[in-house]
Enzyme design. Sequence first.
Site, mmCIF file in Angstrom:
data_model
loop_
_atom_site.group_PDB
_atom_site.id
_atom_site.type_symbol
_atom_site.label_atom_id
_atom_site.label_comp_id
_atom_site.label_asym_id
_atom_site.label_seq_id
_atom_site.Cartn_x
_atom_site.Cartn_y
_atom_site.Cartn_z
ATOM 1 N NE ARG A 174 -4.192 -1.642 0.487
ATOM 2 C CZ ARG A 174 -4.310 -2.946 0.216
ATOM 3 N NH1 ARG A 174 -3.314 -3.586 -0.384
ATOM 4 N NH2 ARG A 174 -5.404 -3.594 0.510
ATOM 5 C CB SER A 191 -8.663 -1.521 4.560
ATOM 6 O OG SER A 191 -8.945 -2.791 4.040
ATOM 7 C CD GLU A 215 -5.439 1.077 2.722
ATOM 8 O OE1 GLU A 215 -5.852 0.114 3.372
ATOM 9 O OE2 GLU A 215 -5.562 1.174 1.497
HETATM 10 N N1 EPU Z 1 -10.715 -10.986 10.383
HETATM 11 C C1 EPU Z 1 -11.452 -11.133 11.531
HETATM 12 N N2 EPU Z 1 -12.426 -10.218 11.800
HETATM 13 C C2 EPU Z 1 -12.692 -9.178 10.971
HETATM 14 C C3 EPU Z 1 -11.934 -9.032 9.779
HETATM 15 C C4 EPU Z 1 -10.940 -9.949 9.515
HETATM 16 O O1 EPU Z 1 -11.242 -12.056 12.326
HETATM 17 O O2 EPU Z 1 -13.593 -8.402 11.265
HETATM 18 C C5 EPU Z 1 -9.685 -11.986 10.068
HETATM 19 C C6 EPU Z 1 -10.169 -12.893 8.902
HETATM 20 O O3 EPU Z 1 -10.900 -13.970 9.352
HETATM 21 C C7 EPU Z 1 -8.864 -13.325 8.281
HETATM 22 C C8 EPU Z 1 -7.959 -12.119 8.499
HETATM 23 O O4 EPU Z 1 -8.519 -11.364 9.555
HETATM 24 O O5 EPU Z 1 -8.317 -14.412 8.956
HETATM 25 C C9 EPU Z 1 -7.798 -11.287 7.241
HETATM 26 O O6 EPU Z 1 -9.062 -10.789 6.808
HETATM 27 P P1 EPU Z 1 -9.396 -10.530 5.244
HETATM 28 O O7 EPU Z 1 -9.085 -11.731 4.444
HETATM 29 O O8 EPU Z 1 -10.758 -9.951 5.170
HETATM 30 O O9 EPU Z 1 -8.309 -9.472 4.793
HETATM 31 P P2 EPU Z 1 -7.745 -8.160 5.473
HETATM 32 O O10 EPU Z 1 -6.306 -8.378 5.800
HETATM 33 O O11 EPU Z 1 -8.634 -7.766 6.604
HETATM 34 C C10 EPU Z 1 -6.870 -7.101 3.268
HETATM 35 C C11 EPU Z 1 -6.941 -5.779 2.577
HETATM 36 C C12 EPU Z 1 -8.256 -5.619 1.831
HETATM 37 C C13 EPU Z 1 -8.377 -6.748 0.820
HETATM 38 C C14 EPU Z 1 -8.286 -8.084 1.567
HETATM 39 C C15 EPU Z 1 -8.268 -9.262 0.616
HETATM 40 C C16 EPU Z 1 -5.545 -4.270 3.879
HETATM 41 C C17 EPU Z 1 -5.505 -3.096 4.799
HETATM 42 N N3 EPU Z 1 -6.758 -4.701 3.541
HETATM 43 O O12 EPU Z 1 -7.864 -7.100 4.293
HETATM 44 O O13 EPU Z 1 -8.194 -4.389 1.130
HETATM 45 O O14 EPU Z 1 -9.590 -6.669 0.096
HETATM 46 O O15 EPU Z 1 -7.052 -8.147 2.336
HETATM 47 O O16 EPU Z 1 -7.036 -9.293 -0.048
HETATM 48 O O17 EPU Z 1 -4.498 -4.753 3.467
HETATM 49 C C18 EPU Z 1 -8.749 -2.072 1.110
HETATM 50 O O18 EPU Z 1 -7.528 -1.851 1.021
HETATM 51 O O19 EPU Z 1 -9.583 -1.132 1.154
HETATM 52 C C19 EPU Z 1 -9.202 -3.443 1.233
HETATM 53 C C20 EPU Z 1 -10.491 -3.745 1.414
#
Ligand code: EPU
Length: 333
Positions: free
Chosen positions: A163, A234, A329
């Site tokens: 990012r 995010s 972010e």
């Molecule tokens: N999780 C929870 N509770 C929550 C949210 C997440 O327990 O409320 C856990 C999930 O179960 C999983 C882990 O956290 O084990 C990761 O969650 P997720 O796969 O939803 O991905 P993320 O790391 O929360 C990132 C990006 C997203 C992108 C997704 C998929 C960042 C800041 N965010 O989210 O990007 O869509 O991966 O690749 O890196 C964005 O930048 O606006 C965005 C939505």
Amino acid sequence: MITEHRDFQLRPYNTFGIEARAAEFIDYTDARDLSDIFPLAGVARWLHIGGGSNLLFTRDYDGLVLHSSATGVEVVAEDDETVDVRACAGLGWDDFVSMCVGRGWTGAENLSLIPGEVGASAVQNIGAYGVEACDLIRRVETFDTENRCHRTFGVGECGYSYRDSRFKHERQYIVTHVTYRLSKQFKPDLSYGNLSSILAGQEDRLTPAALREAVIGIRRAKLPDPEVTGNAGSFFMNPVVSEDKYRQLLSVYPSMPAYKVAGGVKLPAGWLIDRCGWKGRSLGRAGVHPKQALVLVNLGGATAEDIMRLAATIEADVADKFGVAIKPEVNYI
Ligand code: EPU
């Protein structure tokens, strides 16, 4: 063509749907217009926006806000395996992905439905489901507002990491065009999370369009539609902690998800916020999305203060509970 406005309402230009006014607003349709717009006479400060999907206007903006409405696309190189596509910064990102999928140019499907525009994809290095914009980018063309000339950067000169890019920090560059290399051979990346389980059994006959639909399905299920509920995706970045810190946390929270990265271990901020009990809760008119704790939402009529207060409270709670600093972010303007 340059269109100028004074005392301009920015609400349609930020996906949080926050009310704020710009003293001046310029929309332009051709990157060459920037040579006429700069240098700016009598303008205290300026800001270039894209789709407004990664910013929070904290007050009225007492300078000039610029926006590009240039949306052209052209093929600049092609061979049997790949195609280099040059897109104007103002093109909607998902319109670009949709067009690529429609023409059989693959590689961007995992980035389907990310809000924002082509220019921001190169500034922000957008990413999802195991793919980042920098995996596709070949070149970024900019207008250098200090030297009033156009300057092109090869992908290796853009300072890309999670990012992040040089364009986030060196604000004199306005991205005008981005050239992406897409593939004519479909090599789907299903490495992330539940993508492979959703598409299980289809691997042999999977198409780019089906992969795009699967990604859109996951996003629609987890993330609020900014057209309906104001949000900026995010709100926080996923923090990277040291191996020591990770081991210490893991001994207390054995189910904590984590990803090994250069320089340490990346923890999902959404998980940390969720474990602090914030999912689905609100403060004033600002809330935490009930299906993804990383996303803050405007529950209707939220002010920037509401959102900032909620964000600061969450940051403090995560620091207290886990001893981990999470950072927005989203850019505060
Ligand atoms: N999780 C929870 N509770 C929550 C949210 C997440 O327990 O409320 C856990 C999930 O179960 C999983 C882990 O956290 O084990 C990761 O969650 P997720 O796969 O939803 O991905 P993320 O790391 O929360 C990132 C990006 C997203 C992108 C997704 C998929 C960042 C800041 N965010 O989210 O990007 O869509 O991966 O690749 O890196 C964005 O930048 O606006 C965005 C939505």
